[in-house]
Design an enzyme around this catalytic site. Sequence first.
Site, PDB file in Angstrom:
ATOM      1  N   GLU A  44       0.850  -1.197   0.000  1.00 51.04           N
ATOM      2  CA  GLU A  44       0.000   0.000   0.000  1.00 51.04           C
ATOM      3  C   GLU A  44       0.882   1.241   0.000  1.00 51.04           C
ATOM      4  O   GLU A  44       1.933   1.276   0.659  1.00 51.04           O
ATOM      5  CB  GLU A  44      -0.904   0.026   1.239  1.00 51.04           C
ATOM      6  N   CYS A 250      -6.766   1.563   2.325  1.00 49.56           N
ATOM      7  CA  CYS A 250      -7.510   2.820   2.278  1.00 49.56           C
ATOM      8  C   CYS A 250      -7.098   3.651   1.054  1.00 49.56           C
ATOM      9  O   CYS A 250      -7.883   4.450   0.549  1.00 49.56           O
ATOM     10  CB  CYS A 250      -7.259   3.621   3.549  1.00 49.56           C
ATOM     11  N   ASN A 369     -12.273  -2.337  -0.579  1.00 53.91           N
ATOM     12  CA  ASN A 369     -11.398  -2.537   0.575  1.00 53.91           C
ATOM     13  C   ASN A 369     -12.149  -2.170   1.830  1.00 53.91           C
ATOM     14  O   ASN A 369     -12.557  -1.015   1.986  1.00 53.91           O
ATOM     15  CB  ASN A 369     -10.148  -1.672   0.485  1.00 53.91           C
ATOM     16  N   GLU A 370     -12.342  -3.144   2.703  1.00 51.70           N
ATOM     17  CA  GLU A 370     -12.996  -2.894   3.998  1.00 51.70           C
ATOM     18  C   GLU A 370     -14.314  -2.157   3.824  1.00 51.70           C
ATOM     19  O   GLU A 370     -14.629  -1.242   4.574  1.00 51.70           O
ATOM     20  CB  GLU A 370     -12.049  -2.109   4.929  1.00 51.70           C
TER      21      GLU A 370
HETATM   22  O1  AHR Z   1      -2.752  -1.458   6.480  1.00 49.41           O
HETATM   23  C1  AHR Z   1      -3.139  -0.180   6.831  1.00 49.41           C
HETATM   24  C2  AHR Z   1      -4.633   0.061   6.660  1.00 49.41           C
HETATM   25  O2  AHR Z   1      -5.368  -0.752   7.511  1.00 49.41           O
HETATM   26  C3  AHR Z   1      -5.198  -0.241   5.297  1.00 49.41           C
HETATM   27  O3  AHR Z   1      -5.116   0.845   4.481  1.00 49.41           O
HETATM   28  C4  AHR Z   1      -6.628  -0.558   5.548  1.00 49.41           C
HETATM   29  O4  AHR Z   1      -7.145  -1.463   4.618  1.00 49.41           O
HETATM   30  C5  AHR Z   1      -6.644  -1.016   6.970  1.00 49.41           C
HETATM   31  O5  AHR Z   1      -7.594  -0.338   7.688  1.00 49.41           O
END
Ligand code: AHR
Length: 825
Positions: A44, A250, A369-370
Amino acid sequence: MKKSFLSALAVMAVSMTSAQVTINIDANDKGPQVSPVHYGIFYEDINHAADGGLYAELIRNRSFEDGSMQRHRRATPRKPISAPIEAWNTVGNSSMALVTEGLLNEAQHNALAVTITKAGDGIQNEGFWGINAVKGETYKLSFWAKSTQGYEGTLTALLQTEGGQSCAAKVTIPVRLTDKWQKFTAEMKVDETNPKEHFELLADKAGSFEVDVVSLFPPTFKNRPNGMRRDLAQMLEAMHPRFMRFPGGCFVEGQGSPDNAFRWKRTIGPIEERPGHLNVNWGYRTSDGIGFHEYLQLAEDIGAKPLFVVNVGIWHGGCDPYEQIQSWVQECLDALEYANGDTSTHYGALRAKNGHPEPFGLEYIEIGNENYNFHMDDNSDQSDHYPERYIQFYQAIKAKYPYVKCIGNVESWGTDSPTWRNNYPVDLVDEHYYRNPKWFADRFHKYDSYERGTHQVYVGEYAVTSQFGDLGNLNAALGEAVYMMGMENNSDVVVMNSYAPIFVNENDARWRPDMIRFNAHQVMGTPSYYVQQLFSNNIGTQVVKTDYTYQLPEVKATTDKRPDHVGLASWGTTVHYKDAQLLVNGKEVSISDFGKWTTSSGEWKAQQGEFVQTSTAEPAMTLAPTDIKATKYSFRVKAMKESGDEGFMVVVGYKDKNVYQWYNVAGWGNTQSNVEQANGGGRMQLASAKRMKVENGRWYDLQVDVDGDNIKCSIDGESDFDVKLQNSMMSGVYASTTFDEKSNEMIVKVVNVGAATAPATINLANFQAKSARLIRLSSASGEDENSLDNPTRIAPVTEDLKVKKQDKVTFQVQPYSVNIIRIAQ
Ligand code: AHR
């Protein structure tokens, strides 16, 4: 039990009794086939993982777009912007300003206008906290320039120290500038090693010109143009990851606007045609220099299958209505065409034009994502109508690319057992766990009873994020190792997993811990990194059932006898507190004079009987002066929010900056409350979160009652939480085995999470041991860590074991150790 804080300060007492670890393995007693995609990585763009990290570009703010997070395209036409320009300075008497007209192309928002009054003056870039010059290497420089008044002379590029005492590299480029943008390139041969150089571009006479997209690359990983920093990419390659999830997290969602999300089409092609975007989630701008193509190329270069996470039309703070997400679905299909389409397709042809005619073979798409938490009604946790969004993507992907595996989101917080709460088909669900070491170790058997036959599991993000010490200690790695063994054992259901996050530039850490830490010239792996690397490089093809028993010396922890303090805190929020009241064993102790409190962070002012915190510190914390020696006390206070991101924090049990608890009222962006326990790095949540939003200007009555290891919290007289502190000391041994059909080896993993040591015997049936090798990661204390100056204090060591009998292998299990025993027959 008396309240005990088993933290970094806890002292272990070991009483010696007979100790033995016995492991019985029958080669014929097989478990499932090992998933071929254990283990992977999750990349990320967080903590400057890309710009100033893995992306090898050495010039910071190369396109003059960085700085104010609010800076918009052509905000002030014609008028030069003369505010400080991130990472750029003038040299001598020159002046510089941003211009927003007559730009190189539509992707550029700004260029830099430079006015030189005498020869030798120019501009300077400080790089990403210094530029690493390495003797003997050749760096590639490019920049665009023009001059409306015409400019003919030379521009000299240098790499040198701030004061000019040492110059590592120099090249002079003759230029004849016109009112048309021209690209200039040059090579800079480095004659001196210095990790803290600056880049300078100096003119040999007075005049004025504009520059843009000033870029300097050292040799890159696998010599890719626009490529990766070698030492960091090599750390990834050494993990031998089977897949790479990218680009977030995120980061995929963005924040505040869909423009701040990762939109792959804006990230391909020549670097000067990439606008970049605000990475609001992690607090800086990204050039998108590592774009969709580079991610796919990197995955290929490290031998990993790409796994692309796509946005489902939701960003932090907003979303498109779920009935109107066709453009997002199309964006995903176009990405698949770019990655997999043949060169007769529009995007396949673009991929070929960008240097990769062969398809990349993108087989995994994660849909969101989430984005599947609990608040489907108001989207306060980025979950608006997730199933309805998911199925649109799933159907469109499967219709055109039936071989692509679709990964769905499940709850990413608030539960230890997230589930797929709908009837739509899904190949894998992505579980995320950020917990303490013991939580992971205690869940060695988590997946033994997971329902089989519906879908498989991808544990896409997991890491110890509390009690990890400073940068990530061995205890964290031990807890994760045990959990990973449980995932290996259940390879039929958990088929993929990846630690999170990977990278952090030590100069701008937004998240801790991260498994690879670096600055401009140094790099280190945490013990967690080495566990990931070891497990990935030591996994067979077939699970073999492992029976084991152990008897270990008893290890006792001593109680932390330091007195408690109470305090108040806030997180990016202006808050007022008043009427603080402390009752110890039912008797009032005066703490109402805020003038006597000690501020540890933030801007606190006692005024008119109130204590007001005005900074945006995260956290801003202040402590009452009283030492509390009793184990039973109550702390009451009235709280009012004036402005900012969140609500209030009422601190109890404070012993030092790493050991305390707080009642976090309307934290997480003013959405939920919980009780959190800090105990040796990071904080863990002690309860399931409750929804909570505080109103500005309203006074709330908050109360926390402490009784030993029990904490009760109430708001406006109503009970909110009743929790127990977590005893986090780990002890015990865990073992698992896989057989590798290719090398014909039995690979036994033995993890000792505690302080005891014991001799171990591996008894083998239906397998004749000829030789054995032990690879061990251990240290004297579970709290030990690596650092940039001592990067391999905790690193794997290998020793050959003597094999005296074909059916027995013996070795010593060290305290706090991960042991991998490769037994060949
Ligand atoms: O790994 C850090 C963050 O944790 C990522 O962006 C997110 O997917 C999670 O909340």
